[in-house]
Write a protein that holds these residues in place. Structure first.
Motif, PDB file in Angstrom:
ATOM      1  N   ILE A  11       0.820  -1.216   0.000  1.00  0.00           N
ATOM      2  CA  ILE A  11       0.000   0.000   0.000  1.00  0.00           C
ATOM      3  C   ILE A  11       0.851   1.261   0.000  1.00  0.00           C
ATOM      4  N   PHE A  12       2.162   1.109   0.061  1.00  0.00           N
ATOM      5  CA  PHE A  12       3.066   2.257  -0.003  1.00  0.00           C
ATOM      6  C   PHE A  12       3.792   2.323  -1.342  1.00  0.00           C
ATOM      7  N   THR A  13       3.272   1.638  -2.353  1.00  0.00           N
ATOM      8  CA  THR A  13       3.896   1.648  -3.671  1.00  0.00           C
ATOM      9  C   THR A  13       3.307   2.759  -4.532  1.00  0.00           C
ATOM     10  N   VAL A  14       3.984   3.049  -5.609  1.00  0.00           N
ATOM     11  CA  VAL A  14       3.519   4.082  -6.538  1.00  0.00           C
ATOM     12  C   VAL A  14       2.210   3.643  -7.210  1.00  0.00           C
ATOM     13  N   LYS A  15       2.104   2.358  -7.521  1.00  0.00           N
ATOM     14  CA  LYS A  15       0.887   1.843  -8.154  1.00  0.00           C
ATOM     15  C   LYS A  15      -0.325   2.053  -7.251  1.00  0.00           C
ATOM     16  N   TYR A  16      -0.176   1.729  -5.985  1.00  0.00           N
ATOM     17  CA  TYR A  16      -1.299   1.877  -5.060  1.00  0.00           C
ATOM     18  C   TYR A  16      -1.614   3.351  -4.822  1.00  0.00           C
ATOM     19  N   HIS A  17      -0.583   4.175  -4.786  1.00  0.00           N
ATOM     20  CA  HIS A  17      -0.786   5.618  -4.627  1.00  0.00           C
ATOM     21  C   HIS A  17      -1.578   6.179  -5.807  1.00  0.00           C
ATOM     22  N   ALA A  18      -1.297   5.689  -7.012  1.00  0.00           N
ATOM     23  CA  ALA A  18      -2.053   6.128  -8.195  1.00  0.00           C
ATOM     24  C   ALA A  18      -3.513   5.683  -8.112  1.00  0.00           C
ATOM     25  N   ILE A  19      -3.742   4.484  -7.578  1.00  0.00           N
ATOM     26  CA  ILE A  19      -5.118   4.007  -7.400  1.00  0.00           C
ATOM     27  C   ILE A  19      -5.863   4.912  -6.420  1.00  0.00           C
ATOM     28  N   LEU A  20      -5.184   5.305  -5.343  1.00  0.00           N
ATOM     29  CA  LEU A  20      -5.813   6.189  -4.354  1.00  0.00           C
ATOM     30  C   LEU A  20      -6.116   7.563  -4.941  1.00  0.00           C
ATOM     31  N   LEU A  21      -5.211   8.079  -5.742  1.00  0.00           N
ATOM     32  CA  LEU A  21      -5.439   9.398  -6.333  1.00  0.00           C
ATOM     33  C   LEU A  21      -6.560   9.387  -7.357  1.00  0.00           C
ATOM     34  N   SER A  22      -6.836   8.223  -7.948  1.00  0.00           N
ATOM     35  CA  SER A  22      -7.919   8.149  -8.927  1.00  0.00           C
ATOM     36  C   SER A  22      -9.291   8.107  -8.268  1.00  0.00           C
ATOM     37  N   ASP A  23      -9.341   7.878  -6.955  1.00  0.00           N
ATOM     38  CA  ASP A  23     -10.610   7.842  -6.230  1.00  0.00           C
ATOM     39  C   ASP A  23     -11.029   9.270  -5.887  1.00  0.00           C
ATOM     40  N   PRO A  24     -12.160   9.743  -6.413  1.00  0.00           N
ATOM     41  CA  PRO A  24     -12.563  11.125  -6.135  1.00  0.00           C
ATOM     42  C   PRO A  24     -12.992  11.359  -4.683  1.00  0.00           C
ATOM     43  N   LEU A  25     -13.358  10.314  -3.961  1.00  0.00           N
ATOM     44  CA  LEU A  25     -13.811  10.470  -2.575  1.00  0.00           C
ATOM     45  C   LEU A  25     -12.693  10.285  -1.555  1.00  0.00           C
ATOM     46  N   GLN A  26     -11.457  10.078  -2.002  1.00  0.00           N
ATOM     47  CA  GLN A  26     -10.368   9.791  -1.081  1.00  0.00           C
ATOM     48  C   GLN A  26     -10.161  10.924  -0.071  1.00  0.00           C
ATOM     49  N   ASN A  27     -10.136  12.152  -0.531  1.00  0.00           N
ATOM     50  CA  ASN A  27      -9.882  13.274   0.374  1.00  0.00           C
ATOM     51  C   ASN A  27     -11.120  13.744   1.113  1.00  0.00           C
ATOM     52  N   LYS A  28     -12.266  13.194   0.785  1.00  0.00           N
ATOM     53  CA  LYS A  28     -13.493  13.596   1.460  1.00  0.00           C
ATOM     54  C   LYS A  28     -13.484  13.171   2.921  1.00  0.00           C
ATOM     55  N   TYR A  29     -12.969  11.991   3.194  1.00  0.00           N
ATOM     56  CA  TYR A  29     -13.014  11.445   4.544  1.00  0.00           C
ATOM     57  C   TYR A  29     -11.701  11.585   5.306  1.00  0.00           C
ATOM     58  N   HIS A  30     -10.629  11.929   4.645  1.00  0.00           N
ATOM     59  CA  HIS A  30      -9.322  11.978   5.286  1.00  0.00           C
ATOM     60  C   HIS A  30      -8.724  13.384   5.139  1.00  0.00           C
ATOM     61  N   LYS A  31      -9.106  14.267   6.034  1.00  0.00           N
ATOM     62  CA  LYS A  31      -8.600  15.627   5.994  1.00  0.00           C
ATOM     63  C   LYS A  31      -7.294  15.702   6.780  1.00  0.00           C
ATOM     64  N   PHE A  32      -6.324  16.390   6.229  1.00  0.00           N
ATOM     65  CA  PHE A  32      -5.008  16.518   6.840  1.00  0.00           C
ATOM     66  C   PHE A  32      -5.021  17.485   8.019  1.00  0.00           C
ATOM     67  N   TRP A  33      -5.792  18.532   7.924  1.00  0.00           N
ATOM     68  CA  TRP A  33      -5.730  19.606   8.917  1.00  0.00           C
ATOM     69  C   TRP A  33      -6.559  19.339  10.168  1.00  0.00           C
ATOM     70  N   VAL A  34      -7.502  18.401  10.123  1.00  0.00           N
ATOM     71  CA  VAL A  34      -8.390  18.166  11.281  1.00  0.00           C
ATOM     72  C   VAL A  34      -7.623  17.715  12.526  1.00  0.00           C
ATOM     73  N   PRO A  35      -6.759  16.677  12.451  1.00  0.00           N
ATOM     74  CA  PRO A  35      -6.049  16.291  13.672  1.00  0.00           C
ATOM     75  C   PRO A  35      -5.065  17.352  14.152  1.00  0.00           C
ATOM     76  N   ILE A  36      -4.510  18.113  13.240  1.00  0.00           N
ATOM     77  CA  ILE A  36      -3.596  19.188  13.650  1.00  0.00           C
ATOM     78  C   ILE A  36      -4.362  20.269  14.380  1.00  0.00           C
ATOM     79  N   LEU A  37      -5.511  20.627  13.871  1.00  0.00           N
ATOM     80  CA  LEU A  37      -6.322  21.650  14.518  1.00  0.00           C
ATOM     81  C   LEU A  37      -6.805  21.193  15.888  1.00  0.00           C
ATOM     82  N   ILE A  38      -7.218  19.939  15.996  1.00  0.00           N
ATOM     83  CA  ILE A  38      -7.668  19.418  17.290  1.00  0.00           C
ATOM     84  C   ILE A  38      -6.512  19.365  18.282  1.00  0.00           C
ATOM     85  N   GLY A  39      -5.326  18.958  17.783  1.00  0.00           N
ATOM     86  CA  GLY A  39      -4.153  18.878  18.657  1.00  0.00           C
ATOM     87  C   GLY A  39      -3.707  20.242  19.101  1.00  0.00           C
TER      88      GLY A  39
END
Length: 162
Positions: A134-162
């Motif tokens: 799951i840390f390969t370039v192929k899998y990363h490309a699969i994740l980027l092709s998913d339009p809903l990937q960033n909908k549920y995994h926000k980068f700033w939420v845990p930083i803001l809570i912390g």
């Protein structure tokens, strides 16, 4: 017809992943994705939380002009920045973040009592669920092709809570 969520419990069996389609591969590793995202969230949260506390202590130590406390605060600030960077790397499935994240889980175990529990959980999740695939370039490309990937995994939420 509603599409099946990839986060539902799949049939886990030892299969050859090289012959799987992108959707099958994503379904096969969906539980591993969740575990890596959980560790990334914990690292982002704890890194930002410790950074804020360290900045407060750094300000207090400069006000009272205590050199040892300033040095310790600065070292802790560096550790917290490393945790945020590792959380970001785990969040984006960067290959460089996999091994240092395990080491960071071991380091976290020395912060008794809460860090010990969280460190053991993170180390276990990374040992059992952070597969190299799951840390390969192929899998990363699969994740980027998913339009809903960033909908549920926000980068700033845990930083803001912390």
């Amino acid at each position: 017809m509603e599409t099946k969520s990839i986060y539902q419990s799949p049939e886990q069996s030892a299969r050859d992943t090289s012959e799987m389609s992108d959707l099958e591969l994503r379904n096969y590793y969906s539980q591993d994705e969740i575990c890596v995202q959980a560790v990334a969230w914990i690292y982002l949260f704890s890194g930002s939380f410790v950074a804020v506390l360290t900045l407060v202590f750094l300000k207090l130590s400069t006000d009272i002009d205590h050199l040892l406390l300033q040095f310790m605060s600065f070292c802790t600030l560096i550790v917290s920045v490393v945790f945020v960077l590792l959380g970001w790397g785990m969040r984006n499935y960067e290959p460089w973040s996999r091994t240092p994240a395990r080491f960071a889980a071991i380091v976290m175990m020395f912060f008794v009592p809460l860090g010990t529990l969280v460190g053991i959980i993170c180390f276990f999740l990374l040992k059992e669920r952070a597969h190299r695939e799951i840390f390969t370039v192929k899998y990363h490309a699969i994740l980027l092709s998913d339009p809903l990937q960033n909908k549920y995994h926000k980068f700033w939420v845990p930083i803001l809570i912390g």
